[in-house]
Design a protein around this motif. Structure first.
Motif, PDB file in Angstrom:
ATOM      1  N   LEU A   1       0.951  -1.659  -0.077  1.00 28.77           N
ATOM      2  CA  LEU A   1       0.213  -0.012   0.033  1.00 28.77           C
ATOM      3  C   LEU A   1       0.842   1.287  -0.538  1.00 28.77           C
ATOM      4  O   LEU A   1       1.879   1.170   1.392  1.00 28.77           O
ATOM      5  N   ILE A   2       0.670   2.200  -1.005  1.00 32.09           N
ATOM      6  CA  ILE A   2       1.263   3.434  -1.453  1.00 32.09           C
ATOM      7  C   ILE A   2       0.801   4.557  -1.082  1.00 32.09           C
ATOM      8  O   ILE A   2      -0.482   4.729  -2.531  1.00 32.09           O
ATOM      9  N   HIS A  15       1.099   2.113   9.314  1.00 33.14           N
ATOM     10  CA  HIS A  15       1.326   1.377   9.343  1.00 33.14           C
ATOM     11  C   HIS A  15       0.172   0.690   8.165  1.00 33.14           C
ATOM     12  O   HIS A  15      -0.594   0.412   9.485  1.00 33.14           O
ATOM     13  N   PRO A  16       0.675  -0.389   7.057  1.00 25.70           N
ATOM     14  CA  PRO A  16       1.876  -0.526   6.347  1.00 25.70           C
ATOM     15  C   PRO A  16       2.233   0.369   5.476  1.00 25.70           C
ATOM     16  O   PRO A  16       3.112  -0.299   4.118  1.00 25.70           O
ATOM     17  N   PHE A  17       1.307   1.128   5.246  1.00 28.72           N
ATOM     18  CA  PHE A  17       1.569   1.990   4.259  1.00 28.72           C
ATOM     19  C   PHE A  17       2.705   2.477   3.811  1.00 28.72           C
ATOM     20  O   PHE A  17       4.020   3.350   5.238  1.00 28.72           O
ATOM     21  N   MET A  18       3.472   2.727   3.088  1.00 31.80           N
ATOM     22  CA  MET A  18       4.418   3.364   2.059  1.00 31.80           C
ATOM     23  C   MET A  18       4.206   4.923   1.269  1.00 31.80           C
ATOM     24  O   MET A  18       3.221   4.478   0.937  1.00 31.80           O
ATOM     25  N   HIS A  56       7.648   6.271  13.616  1.00 32.83           N
ATOM     26  CA  HIS A  56       6.735   6.921  15.154  1.00 32.83           C
ATOM     27  C   HIS A  56       5.644   5.662  14.802  1.00 32.83           C
ATOM     28  O   HIS A  56       5.001   4.871  13.331  1.00 32.83           O
ATOM     29  N   SER A  57       4.821   5.635  15.435  1.00 34.03           N
ATOM     30  CA  SER A  57       3.478   4.770  14.874  1.00 34.03           C
ATOM     31  C   SER A  57       3.847   3.270  15.274  1.00 34.03           C
ATOM     32  O   SER A  57       3.469   1.890  14.212  1.00 34.03           O
ATOM     33  N   GLY A  58       5.157   2.635  15.562  1.00 28.63           N
ATOM     34  CA  GLY A  58       6.101   1.408  14.909  1.00 28.63           C
ATOM     35  C   GLY A  58       5.819   1.583  13.254  1.00 28.63           C
ATOM     36  O   GLY A  58       5.982   0.157  12.670  1.00 28.63           O
ATOM     37  N   ARG A  59       5.969   2.311  12.890  1.00 28.34           N
ATOM     38  CA  ARG A  59       6.265   2.147  11.322  1.00 28.34           C
ATOM     39  C   ARG A  59       8.260   2.258  11.124  1.00 28.34           C
ATOM     40  O   ARG A  59       8.781   2.199  11.799  1.00 28.34           O
ATOM     41  N   ALA A  60       8.320   1.391   9.543  1.00 28.58           N
ATOM     42  CA  ALA A  60       9.401   1.064   8.974  1.00 28.58           C
ATOM     43  C   ALA A  60      10.757   2.023   8.445  1.00 28.58           C
ATOM     44  O   ALA A  60       9.585   3.667   7.869  1.00 28.58           O
ATOM     45  N   ALA A  61      11.119   1.796   8.209  1.00 28.93           N
ATOM     46  CA  ALA A  61      12.566   2.537   7.806  1.00 28.93           C
ATOM     47  C   ALA A  61      11.919   2.665   6.407  1.00 28.93           C
ATOM     48  O   ALA A  61      12.672   3.163   5.718  1.00 28.93           O
TER      49      ALA A  61
END
Length: 725
Positions: free
Chosen positions: A408-409, A427-430, A467-472
């Protein structure tokens, strides 16, 4: 039970009368299609092997008629009233009807623009759930719901039949032999996104059959797959392939909507990318991509439709229920235009939200796509109070079991108030990171005072996304994308050259942060060409060396130019297509090398952010910024506008569990200034530094460094890897 029985009897008697009416004076072949009540689910036209169930939504209509056409689509052979209504879903079942049948709808209701209603029974409408669309829109005043030229504008009513000008919806059989097809499910950390256009990629590509150029089958042909695998692409992001129409103003100029951001069918593949064989061509394309280990992500436009503002055509949604489908201003006559295209879909309406969710699931379940890039995504998450990261659309999307495993972008902005929402998606958006794009362009152009900003982008823009558990990997790192200068033009033009678009060069971005390096456009000057080539390598290297998800625009890897046009949305020609005639093979080899380098070094593709914290494994910081003399920069250094040589030592993130930690260590230098000597970090016993990439010497292989310093050429990027002696 008695009440249900009475209603059922009444329904049967009514349908009998309808059948009798239809069977009077019509071709014999239609007499073999008796009607039944049908069912309200699923929406659209659904073939079950015995016939077709038709179901459509309208909250405010008074009556709906299904129009069936002859096989060639020219003649309307039957008009069937939908007499069954469950809530706001109208439906009927036609026995014996088969895939390939062409149809449309006519909807009766109030024509009262001041109240938000624009029903016009004279206008043939596409099914909002049509799985295939046949033919193309013929622009005519007849497709307008009002009388064109009247001084009262859209408050008038046009009674001309639009059927001759409107495409037909088609019944399809979506079954397909997928064989052992399996989604690649590439992790975000391993992802390299490649944006491309079905026709633009293949129209001039050597080796692609002339019969399949510009089509789904051509895009998935061997020459394309071989090229993508060579570059290391894991995920193709296709510019819009859902059915769209050419804008009226473009047709009047003899142009076409090349990019496709003008959707009219959210379930149907664009006809111009297929032959007449059917949707299996799209499915075949996806299967071929998967067999090559490549994911397919669709660029989807659920923020608006091709019907435009109050002066636009009546093609589908407006004619079914204008008040339900579109966001209207307080007076209800005019449209909210947060998209800049004339209208905005009303995604906070439950049936519009259902339309979008049904469409997304259809492309995943039936067409096997692997993800979506949402155009102007902020609109989809707008509630009455504005953008809401816990609003209906985002909640529905994130909990959906079908959509939970696809990419999901978000394009995290729109044109409405509070529309810029970079970093605010859950999350899980890029997200497309335009700060990354602008900072890189300015830094390598030579702008002063950008070293601190570059540092933020290299480590994944943690201030935006951590933030909010988002990934790098949340940050999609790009320097070029379909709108704006391509890479070759970014280093070749100071200003846009969009005259071919017929808008007197007013369209497209004025702020491109580009630099022609001394000459506007193509040149034979060897020094300028060398400077441009180096800058391209620097920009690309920075993208591949940054934390986050790298993004590559189709054609940039071979030096494709669009002749200075930074808005080729209407250029369905050599200016908009990728020019494969004289590819820059040296640049292509360099991109392949960057891709291998990223794959070979886990520290370049981490899912956890780097914050210069001590690691549990060895106590060393996961990130260490350095000045050329080896010391850590001070607050004064970070604010120094003349600091141009940024170095950083990178290890596995301190948050990485010990079992997943890597021994990989890289030392990166980004030098936008003059040649500089850098002090290399101290090494453990038995190790040495190896220069594995130098953008100033792209043809040279890895070199071991003897000594504690290394020279970094002016305007270059160097990568040193810690290696056992």
């Amino acid at each position: 039970m008695g009440y249900i029985w009475i209603n059922l009897c009444q329904t049967v008697r009514v349908l009998d009368r309808v059948n009798a009416t239809l069977n009077h004076g019509i071709p014999t072949r239609l007499r073999d299609h008796p009607l039944a009540a049908g069912r309200p689910f699923p929406l659209g036209a659904t073939f079950d092997g015995q016939g077709v169930n038709f179901a459509v939504f309208s909250e405010h209509a008074d009556a709906i008629n299904l129009c069936l056409f002859t096989d060639d689509g020219r003649k309307e052979r039957a008009r069937i009233p939908l007499l069954e209504r469950d809530g706001d879903v109208w439906h009927v079942y036609v026995t014996g009807l088969t895939p390939g049948a062409k149809y449309g709808y006519r909807v009766q209701g109030p024509y009262a623009p001041e109240d938000g209603h624009r029903f016009n029974y004279n206008k043939l409408l596409l099914d909002p759930y049509a799985k295939r669309i046949s033919g193309k829109l013929r622009w005519s005043d007849a497709v307008m719901g009002y009388r064109v030229g009247s001084t009262k504008g859209d408050l008038t009513f046009d009674n001309r039949d639009s059927a001759f000008a409107v495409p037909r919806s088609m019944v399809v059989d979506p079954s397909f032999n997928w064989g052992d097809d399996k989604a690649p499910c590439t992790s975000p950390s391993d992802t390299l996104i490649y944006e491309t256009h079905v026709k633009g990629m293949t129209a001039r590509m050597p080796g692609v059959s002339p019969m399949t150029r510009g089509r789904f089958l051509g895009l998935s042909s061997e020459p394309v797959l071989e090229h993508l695998n060579k570059v290391g692409v894991t995920t193709v992001q296709l510019m819009p392939v859902q059915a769209f129409v050419d804008d009226h103003f473009l047709s009047q100029k003899g142009l076409r909507n090349y990019w496709g951001y003008n959707t009219i069918g959210f379930f149907a593949p664009e006809p111009r990318y297929m032959t007449d064989q059917g949707i299996w061509e799209f499915q075949t394309m996806v299967r071929r991509f998967h067999s090559a280990g490549i994911e397919v992500v669709l660029d989807v436009v659920y923020n608006h439709t091709a019907e435009g503002n109050e002066m636009g055509p009546t093609l589908s949604f407006r004619g079914f229920d204008n008040l339900s489908y579109y966001r209207l201003a307080a007076d209800k006559r005019f449209y909210v235009n947060d998209t800049g295209t004339g209208n905005t879909l009303r995604t906070d309406h439950p049936m519009v939200l259902r339309l979008i969710m049904d469409s997304l699931r259809y492309w995943v379940e039936v067409m096997h796509v692997d993800g979506f890039r949402f155009d102007l995504a902020t609109i989809l998450a707008r509630e009455k109070s504005g953008f809401d990261r816990q609003g209906g659309f985002l909640d529905a999307l994130r909990q959906d079991p079908v959509l939970g495993n696809v990419k999901l972008i978000a394009e995290p902005w729109d044109l409405g108030p509070g529309g810029y929402q970079l970093g605010n998606w859950p999350h899980p958006f890029m997200e497309f990171n335009d700060k990354y794009r602008d900072n890189l362009r300015k830094y390598w152009r030579g702008d002063r005072g950008l070293t601190a900003d570059l540092a933020k982008r290299i480590v994944g823009s943690a201030e935006q996304f951590d933030h909010s558990g988002r990934a790098a990997t949340s940050s999609i790192n790009f320097v070029t994308v379909h709108d704006g200068f391509v890479l070759e033009d970014l280093v070749s033009y100071n200003v846009k050259h969009n005259a071919a678009n017929g808008e007197e060069n007013r369209d497209g971005k004025d702020d491109n942060y580009s630099d022609n390096t001394g000459h506007e456009g193509p040149t034979d000057d060897a020094a300028i060409r060398a400077a441009r080539a180096l800058r391209k390598r620097n920009l690309l290297a920075t993208v591949f060396l940054s934390q986050g998800t790298p993004f590559l625009l189709s054609g940039d890897e071979i030096g494709n130019s669009q002749w200075g046009n930074n808005n080729t949305y209407a250029q369905d020609n050599d200016q908009g297509w990728v020019n494969w005639h004289k590819p820059d093979q040296k640049l292509l080899a360099f991109v392949e090398r960057l891709s291998r380098l990223r794959r070979d070094h886990p520290v370049l593709r981490q899912s956890r952010f780097l914050h210069s914290r001590a690691r549990r494994t060895d106590g060393k910081p996961d990130l260490f910024w350095r000045m050329p003399d080896g010391r850590a920069p001070t607050a004064t250094d970070w604010q120094n506008p003349d600091w141009r040589a940024l170095s950083v030592e990178v290890r596995t993130s301190s948050d990485t569990p010990a079992y997943a930690a890597s021994t990989d260590v890289l030392f990166l230098t980004f030098n936008a200034g003059d040649e500089v000597t850098v002090v290399l970090p101290d090494l453990p016993a038995g190790c040495l530094w190896k220069l594995v990439l130098d953008t100033a010497a792209p043809d040279e292989g890895p070199q071991c460094i003897n000594g504690a310093t290394a020279r970094v050429a002016a305007q270059s990027v160097c990568v040193f890897a810690q290696t056992p002696a």
